[in-house]
Design a protein around this motif. Structure first.
Motif, PDB file in Angstrom:
ATOM      1  N   SER A 289      -3.566  -1.360  -7.890  1.00 30.48           N
ATOM      2  CA  SER A 289      -3.002  -3.177  -7.637  1.00 30.48           C
ATOM      3  C   SER A 289      -1.739  -2.635  -6.718  1.00 30.48           C
ATOM      4  O   SER A 289      -0.727  -2.155  -6.729  1.00 30.48           O
ATOM      5  CB  SER A 289      -2.803  -3.389  -8.824  1.00 30.48           C
ATOM      6  OG  SER A 289      -2.081  -4.590  -9.643  1.00 30.48           O
ATOM      7  N   THR A 290      -1.826  -4.090  -5.781  1.00 36.17           N
ATOM      8  CA  THR A 290      -0.736  -4.352  -4.820  1.00 36.17           C
ATOM      9  C   THR A 290      -0.973  -6.039  -4.226  1.00 36.17           C
ATOM     10  O   THR A 290      -1.474  -6.134  -3.956  1.00 36.17           O
ATOM     11  CB  THR A 290      -0.349  -3.340  -3.466  1.00 36.17           C
ATOM     12  OG1 THR A 290       0.310  -3.183  -2.825  1.00 36.17           O
ATOM     13  CG2 THR A 290      -1.802  -3.031  -2.757  1.00 36.17           C
ATOM     14  N   HIS A 291       0.205  -5.614  -3.408  1.00 34.97           N
ATOM     15  CA  HIS A 291       0.362  -7.063  -2.396  1.00 34.97           C
ATOM     16  C   HIS A 291       0.423  -6.748  -1.118  1.00 34.97           C
ATOM     17  O   HIS A 291       0.782  -7.200  -0.273  1.00 34.97           O
ATOM     18  CB  HIS A 291       1.265  -8.109  -3.234  1.00 34.97           C
ATOM     19  CG  HIS A 291       2.976  -7.552  -2.774  1.00 34.97           C
ATOM     20  ND1 HIS A 291       3.564  -7.246  -4.011  1.00 34.97           N
ATOM     21  CD2 HIS A 291       3.112  -8.431  -2.090  1.00 34.97           C
ATOM     22  CE1 HIS A 291       4.547  -6.801  -3.493  1.00 34.97           C
ATOM     23  NE2 HIS A 291       4.488  -7.234  -2.150  1.00 34.97           N
ATOM     24  N   ILE A 292       0.544  -5.512  -0.599  1.00 32.70           N
ATOM     25  CA  ILE A 292       0.673  -5.314   0.911  1.00 32.70           C
ATOM     26  C   ILE A 292      -0.518  -4.172   1.029  1.00 32.70           C
ATOM     27  O   ILE A 292      -1.357  -3.719   0.304  1.00 32.70           O
ATOM     28  CB  ILE A 292       1.654  -3.878   0.164  1.00 32.70           C
ATOM     29  CG1 ILE A 292       2.986  -3.916  -0.158  1.00 32.70           C
ATOM     30  CG2 ILE A 292       1.891  -2.794   1.268  1.00 32.70           C
ATOM     31  CD1 ILE A 292       3.768  -3.039  -0.632  1.00 32.70           C
ATOM     32  N   VAL A 293      -0.660  -5.349   2.389  1.00 33.49           N
ATOM     33  CA  VAL A 293      -2.311  -5.086   2.727  1.00 33.49           C
ATOM     34  C   VAL A 293      -2.174  -3.669   3.470  1.00 33.49           C
ATOM     35  O   VAL A 293      -3.554  -3.242   2.820  1.00 33.49           O
ATOM     36  CB  VAL A 293      -2.325  -6.426   3.517  1.00 33.49           C
ATOM     37  CG1 VAL A 293      -4.334  -5.682   4.484  1.00 33.49           C
ATOM     38  CG2 VAL A 293      -2.386  -7.234   3.482  1.00 33.49           C
ATOM     39  N   ASP A 294      -1.387  -2.874   4.043  1.00 34.48           N
ATOM     40  CA  ASP A 294      -1.672  -1.642   4.233  1.00 34.48           C
ATOM     41  C   ASP A 294      -2.162  -0.557   2.957  1.00 34.48           C
ATOM     42  O   ASP A 294      -2.558   0.431   3.677  1.00 34.48           O
ATOM     43  CB  ASP A 294      -0.470  -1.777   5.136  1.00 34.48           C
ATOM     44  CG  ASP A 294       0.109  -2.236   6.250  1.00 34.48           C
ATOM     45  OD1 ASP A 294      -1.191  -2.760   6.469  1.00 34.48           O
ATOM     46  OD2 ASP A 294       0.896  -1.845   7.334  1.00 34.48           O
ATOM     47  N   ASP A 295      -1.721  -1.358   2.520  1.00 31.41           N
ATOM     48  CA  ASP A 295      -2.149   0.145   1.172  1.00 31.41           C
ATOM     49  C   ASP A 295      -3.197   0.256   0.644  1.00 31.41           C
ATOM     50  O   ASP A 295      -3.817   1.393   0.408  1.00 31.41           O
ATOM     51  CB  ASP A 295      -1.149  -0.248   0.331  1.00 31.41           C
ATOM     52  CG  ASP A 295       0.422   0.016  -0.043  1.00 31.41           C
ATOM     53  OD1 ASP A 295       0.698   0.745   0.489  1.00 31.41           O
ATOM     54  OD2 ASP A 295       0.913  -1.030  -1.464  1.00 31.41           O
ATOM     55  N   ILE A 296      -3.893  -0.418   0.929  1.00 29.31           N
ATOM     56  CA  ILE A 296      -5.361  -0.711   0.405  1.00 29.31           C
ATOM     57  C   ILE A 296      -6.437  -0.496   1.829  1.00 29.31           C
ATOM     58  O   ILE A 296      -6.759   0.416   1.978  1.00 29.31           O
ATOM     59  CB  ILE A 296      -5.928  -2.516   0.622  1.00 29.31           C
ATOM     60  CG1 ILE A 296      -5.431  -3.367  -1.173  1.00 29.31           C
ATOM     61  CG2 ILE A 296      -7.460  -2.021   0.051  1.00 29.31           C
ATOM     62  CD1 ILE A 296      -5.677  -2.212  -1.786  1.00 29.31           C
ATOM     63  N   LYS A 297      -5.578  -0.736   3.370  1.00 29.61           N
ATOM     64  CA  LYS A 297      -6.432  -0.064   4.641  1.00 29.61           C
ATOM     65  C   LYS A 297      -6.291   1.442   4.142  1.00 29.61           C
ATOM     66  O   LYS A 297      -7.210   1.197   4.893  1.00 29.61           O
ATOM     67  CB  LYS A 297      -5.791  -0.982   5.187  1.00 29.61           C
ATOM     68  CG  LYS A 297      -6.287  -0.328   6.592  1.00 29.61           C
ATOM     69  CD  LYS A 297      -5.857  -1.640   8.103  1.00 29.61           C
ATOM     70  CE  LYS A 297      -4.637  -1.099   8.495  1.00 29.61           C
ATOM     71  NZ  LYS A 297      -3.636  -1.489   9.144  1.00 29.61           N
ATOM     72  N   GLU A 298      -5.052   1.768   4.235  1.00 24.17           N
ATOM     73  CA  GLU A 298      -5.105   3.481   3.895  1.00 24.17           C
ATOM     74  C   GLU A 298      -6.041   4.510   3.249  1.00 24.17           C
ATOM     75  O   GLU A 298      -6.070   5.315   3.295  1.00 24.17           O
ATOM     76  CB  GLU A 298      -3.464   3.625   4.098  1.00 24.17           C
ATOM     77  CG  GLU A 298      -2.757   3.012   5.064  1.00 24.17           C
ATOM     78  CD  GLU A 298      -2.625   3.716   6.034  1.00 24.17           C
ATOM     79  OE1 GLU A 298      -3.482   5.221   6.883  1.00 24.17           O
ATOM     80  OE2 GLU A 298      -2.489   3.283   7.733  1.00 24.17           O
TER      81      GLU A 298
END
Length: 288
Positions: A189-198
């Protein structure tokens, strides 16, 4: 192993509708839950982690009801909350040993093997004697993952785990979670888009307590292909562009605003087409 969330809602006593008819099916692997602060992500994580009950709906981990059989869920659950405390004058090794006992690892040899293995896995073995109060933010996050893995969980929940980490620590964290996700359901769970993309092959975007989009990140970006345009503008013109176009994102570059718009037709006015990013996908849902 899969987690099925069916029509879950939660309203707090102050009237805030934190979750509104949330439904998701999450298989083994890394699943990203993306959304702004206040979207309901942490409420959903706490509900899955048996820390609070939903008002209605159900959550099933395989054939185990999260609401009706909390102890069975906790035996196979690892949880790293957004905020967690440590005893600053206690060493990493001693606290991990203590937490292992609380999680049922009462046989000394088995406990020692588990603690040592996790200290190695999280790259903390060389500082195991150091007090936690002297740990950096990234080291504390890795300790948080170590404690979450003490019971070999089948479901691991990590809530905003990379906030405040430097790029090197973030990459180390990515690698660790990717390894864990090979045999475990990991909800990131995050609000950082790059976390999901990676990291994630499947994701959901939440906003205002609702799931507004689900899918594979690459496929979601492909759906925007040929529809995203960019232009550098004067700051004073931003409001006028927002009235004329569907502006999904605006940010500064060298002091000047750059706007991204979504359009089904080629816009005039100096816009150039760009490849859609996951950030663009995100903002189409958060700033429609």
């Amino acid at each position: 192993m899969k987690l099925v969330i069916d029509n879950v809602s939660k309203t707090y006593d102050n009237g805030v509708k934190a979750l509104q008819n949330v439904s998701l099916e999450i298989p083994k692997g890394m699943f990203g839950l993306l959304g702004p602060n206040g979207a309901g992500k942490s409420t959903l994580m706490r509900t899955i982690a048996t820390l609070q009950d939903a008002d209605n709906g159900s959550i099933m981990l395989n054939n185990i009801s999260v609401r009706d059989n909390k102890q069975a869920v906790r035996k196979i659950l690892g949880y790293l909350p957004q905020q967690f405390g440590v005893y600053p004058k206690m060493s990493a090794e001693v606290l991990l040993q203590h937490l292992a006992v609380l999680k049922g690892l009462t046989k000394k040899n088995e406990r020692n093997d588990m603690v040592n293995a996790l200290l190695h896995k999280t790259n903390l073995y060389d500082v195991r004697k150091q007090n936690l109060g002297g740990f950096s933010g990234g080291m504390k996050q890795r300790f948080g993952i170590a404690q979450a893995l003490l019971n070999n969980p089948r479901l691991l929940i990590v809530d905003e785990p990379t906030a405040g980490l430097d790029p090197k620590e973030r990459n180390r964290f990515y690698n660790l979670l990717s390894e864990i996700a090979e045999n475990t359901i990991v909800i990131f769970s995050t609000h950082i888009v790059d976390d999901i993309k990676e990291l994630c092959t499947q994701m959901a975007i939440m906003n205002k307590g609702k799931v507004v989009l689900t899918g594979n990140p690459l496929q979601l970006m492909e759906k925007l292909h040929g529809r995203v345009y960019q232009k550098t503008i004067e700051r004073r013109a931003l409001d006028a562009y927002k009235k004329q176009y569907t502006v999904i994102n605006d940010k500064l570059f060298l002091g000047k605003p750059i706007i991204h718009i979504v359009s089904d037709t080629v816009p005039n006015d100096g816009f150039v087409p760009i490849d859609a990013s996951l950030e663009d996908v995100y903002f189409t849902q958060i700033n429609p």
